[in-house]
Design an enzyme around this catalytic site. Structure first.
Site, short mmCIF file in Angstrom:
data_model
loop_
_atom_site.label_atom_id
_atom_site.label_comp_id
_atom_site.label_asym_id
_atom_site.label_seq_id
_atom_site.Cartn_x
_atom_site.Cartn_y
_atom_site.Cartn_z
N VAL A 65 5.15 -5.21 -0.30
CA VAL A 65 4.48 -6.50 -0.03
C VAL A 65 4.74 -7.56 -1.09
O VAL A 65 4.40 -8.72 -0.90
CB VAL A 65 2.95 -6.33 0.16
CG1 VAL A 65 2.63 -5.48 1.39
CG2 VAL A 65 2.27 -5.78 -1.09
N TYR A 162 -7.11 -5.74 -12.33
CA TYR A 162 -7.56 -5.40 -10.96
C TYR A 162 -8.62 -6.39 -10.50
O TYR A 162 -8.54 -6.95 -9.39
CB TYR A 162 -8.12 -3.98 -10.97
CG TYR A 162 -8.48 -3.45 -9.60
CD1 TYR A 162 -7.49 -3.04 -8.71
CD2 TYR A 162 -9.81 -3.33 -9.21
CE1 TYR A 162 -7.82 -2.53 -7.46
CE2 TYR A 162 -10.15 -2.83 -7.96
CZ TYR A 162 -9.15 -2.43 -7.08
OH TYR A 162 -9.47 -1.94 -5.84
N ALA A 164 -9.22 -9.41 -11.63
CA ALA A 164 -8.62 -10.74 -11.44
C ALA A 164 -7.93 -10.81 -10.08
O ALA A 164 -8.10 -11.78 -9.32
CB ALA A 164 -7.60 -11.01 -12.55
N LYS A 166 -8.47 -9.02 -7.38
CA LYS A 166 -9.37 -8.90 -6.22
C LYS A 166 -10.28 -10.12 -6.09
O LYS A 166 -10.62 -10.52 -4.97
CB LYS A 166 -10.18 -7.61 -6.33
CG LYS A 166 -9.33 -6.33 -6.24
CD LYS A 166 -8.57 -6.24 -4.92
CE LYS A 166 -7.91 -4.88 -4.72
NZ LYS A 166 -7.22 -4.77 -3.42
N1 LIG Z 1 -10.50 3.77 -3.07
C1 LIG Z 1 -11.41 2.92 -3.53
O1 LIG Z 1 -12.43 3.31 -4.10
C2 LIG Z 1 -11.22 1.43 -3.34
C3 LIG Z 1 -12.28 0.59 -3.70
C4 LIG Z 1 -12.15 -0.78 -3.54
C5 LIG Z 1 -10.97 -1.30 -3.03
N2 LIG Z 1 -9.94 -0.47 -2.70
C6 LIG Z 1 -8.73 -1.09 -2.16
O2 LIG Z 1 -8.42 -0.49 -0.93
C7 LIG Z 1 -7.02 -0.62 -0.66
C8 LIG Z 1 -6.48 0.72 -0.20
O3 LIG Z 1 -6.61 1.65 -1.27
P1 LIG Z 1 -6.83 3.22 -1.06
O4 LIG Z 1 -8.06 3.57 -1.76
O5 LIG Z 1 -6.64 3.58 0.37
O6 LIG Z 1 -5.63 3.76 -1.97
P2 LIG Z 1 -4.27 4.51 -1.64
O7 LIG Z 1 -3.56 4.58 -2.95
O8 LIG Z 1 -4.53 5.75 -0.88
O9 LIG Z 1 -3.51 3.49 -0.66
C9 LIG Z 1 -2.82 2.36 -1.10
C10 LIG Z 1 -1.54 2.23 -0.32
O10 LIG Z 1 -0.90 1.00 -0.67
C11 LIG Z 1 0.49 1.26 -0.76
N3 LIG Z 1 1.11 0.26 -1.63
C12 LIG Z 1 0.91 0.07 -2.97
N4 LIG Z 1 1.69 -0.92 -3.41
C13 LIG Z 1 2.40 -1.37 -2.34
C14 LIG Z 1 3.38 -2.38 -2.18
N5 LIG Z 1 3.83 -3.12 -3.20
N6 LIG Z 1 3.90 -2.59 -0.93
C15 LIG Z 1 3.49 -1.83 0.12
N7 LIG Z 1 2.57 -0.85 0.01
C16 LIG Z 1 2.03 -0.63 -1.20
C17 LIG Z 1 0.60 2.66 -1.35
O11 LIG Z 1 1.87 3.23 -1.11
C18 LIG Z 1 -0.55 3.35 -0.63
O12 LIG Z 1 -0.11 3.96 0.59
C19 LIG Z 1 -6.41 -1.16 -1.95
O13 LIG Z 1 -6.20 -2.55 -1.83
C20 LIG Z 1 -7.49 -0.89 -2.99
O14 LIG Z 1 -7.42 -1.77 -4.08
C21 LIG Z 1 -10.05 0.88 -2.85
#
Ligand SMILES: NC(=O)c1ccc[n+]([C@@H]2O[C@H](COP(=O)([O-])OP(=O)(O)OC[C@H]3O[C@@H](n4cnc5c(N)ncnc54)[C@H](O)[C@@H]3O)[C@@H](O)[C@H]2O)c1
Length: 254
Positions: A65, A162, A164, A166
């Site tokens: 992305v 992170y 910043a 979000k």
């Molecule tokens: N897990 C939590 O507690 C939590 C809390 C708040 C927010 N989030 C947000 O939720 C979203 C999903 O996270 P998750 O917990 O499922 O984690 P995860 O690591 O399981 O999934 C993240 C996915 O994003 C993909 N990714 C990373 N960089 C990329 C790039 N440059 N291009 C394309 N794909 C890319 C990874 O390959 C992975 O499949 C993220 O934005 C994360 O910041 C997660």
């Protein structure tokens, strides 16, 4: 009763695992044709195979992305394949722990890591939003949801880059929601602590403390985020735009 995303074309980024995979599976079960995008090509293919197993229609796209050309091509391929793009979930992201910054206070973050996390989480979301908005405005409608975080709403020690990124996701969501209403709705999802690969590092350092602070007494699941994402992207949320929606087991209630 009609399924929530019946006849819609949906995109999920970061859909090789975690919240993105759960969402792609639910969107397909709710009637959408789903483009499954991730930089992890094998993981995206696995998600597509799971959707096919449950009788759905899906397409895997290998996309980083942060790469504008790849992002623009992603949207073009979706339109070539399915004719339009109705619902986009910009969910790909990384944490500080995944790039060696776990546990570091603000003055200790590496400059390169700060740039990297802003590039993936904020610029990557904007690049996706940009391509999606152009398509949705041209076709006359659509809805976009981007994953922010509780760290996009308030400070969390050790999350500087992170946090910043979000906060930025919430900011561009609100701005674009005002610019593109009423044709396109844009919202942000702010998950609490969700049981995915991303959280492993954080839980290993301060898991007990975190659990003690969550009124629901447990981590959330990817499915619980997918339910909210599905509703927000569906026409049932027709008056919801320009907001950041928290789903966190009560963490922010206090
Ligand atoms: N897990 C939590 O507690 C939590 C809390 C708040 C927010 N989030 C947000 O939720 C979203 C999903 O996270 P998750 O917990 O499922 O984690 P995860 O690591 O399981 O999934 C993240 C996915 O994003 C993909 N990714 C990373 N960089 C990329 C790039 N440059 N291009 C394309 N794909 C890319 C990874 O390959 C992975 O499949 C993220 O934005 C994360 O910041 C997660």
């Amino acid at each position: 009763m009609k399924r929530m995303l019946e006849d819609k074309v949906a995109l999920v980024t970061g859909a090789a695992g975690g919240i993105g995979r759960s969402s792609a599976l639910l969107f397909a079960a709710e009637g959408a044709k789903v483009a499954v995008a991730d930089r992890n090509a094998a993981g995206a293919e696995e998600t597509v195979a799971l959707i096919h197993e449950q009788g759905g229609d899906a397409l895997a796209l290998n996309v980083d992305v942060t790469n504008r050309t790849q992002v623009d091509t992603m949207v073009s391929k979706i339109v070539e394949t399915y004719g339009r793009l109705d619902c986009a979930f910009n969910n790909a992201g990384i944490t500080g722990g995944q790039i060696g910054q776990g546990g570091r206070f603000t003055a200790d973050w590496d400059e390169e890591a700060f740039d990297n996390i802003l590039n993936v989480n904020l610029k990557g979301t904007w690049l996706c939003m940009r391509a999606e908005l152009k398509q949705m405005m041209a076709q006359g409608g659509g809805s976009i949801l981007s994953t922010a975080s509780l760290a996009g709403l308030c400070g969390f020690p050790t999350t500087t880059g992170y946090s910043a990124s979000k906060h930025g996701v919430v900011g561009i969501t609100k701005t674009a929601a005002m610019e593109y209403a009423p044709t396109v709705r844009l919202n942000a999802l702010c998950p609490g602590y969700i049981d995915t690969d991303m959280l492993k590092d954080t839980m290993s350092r301060r898991g007990e403390l975190i659990l003690s602070q969550i009124p629901s007494g447990r981590l959330g699941s990817g499915n619980e985020m997918a339910e909210m994402a599905c509703w927000l992207l569906s026409d049932r949320a027709s008056y919801a735009t320009g907001q950041a929606f928290t789903v966190d087991g009560g963490f922010m209630a206090g």
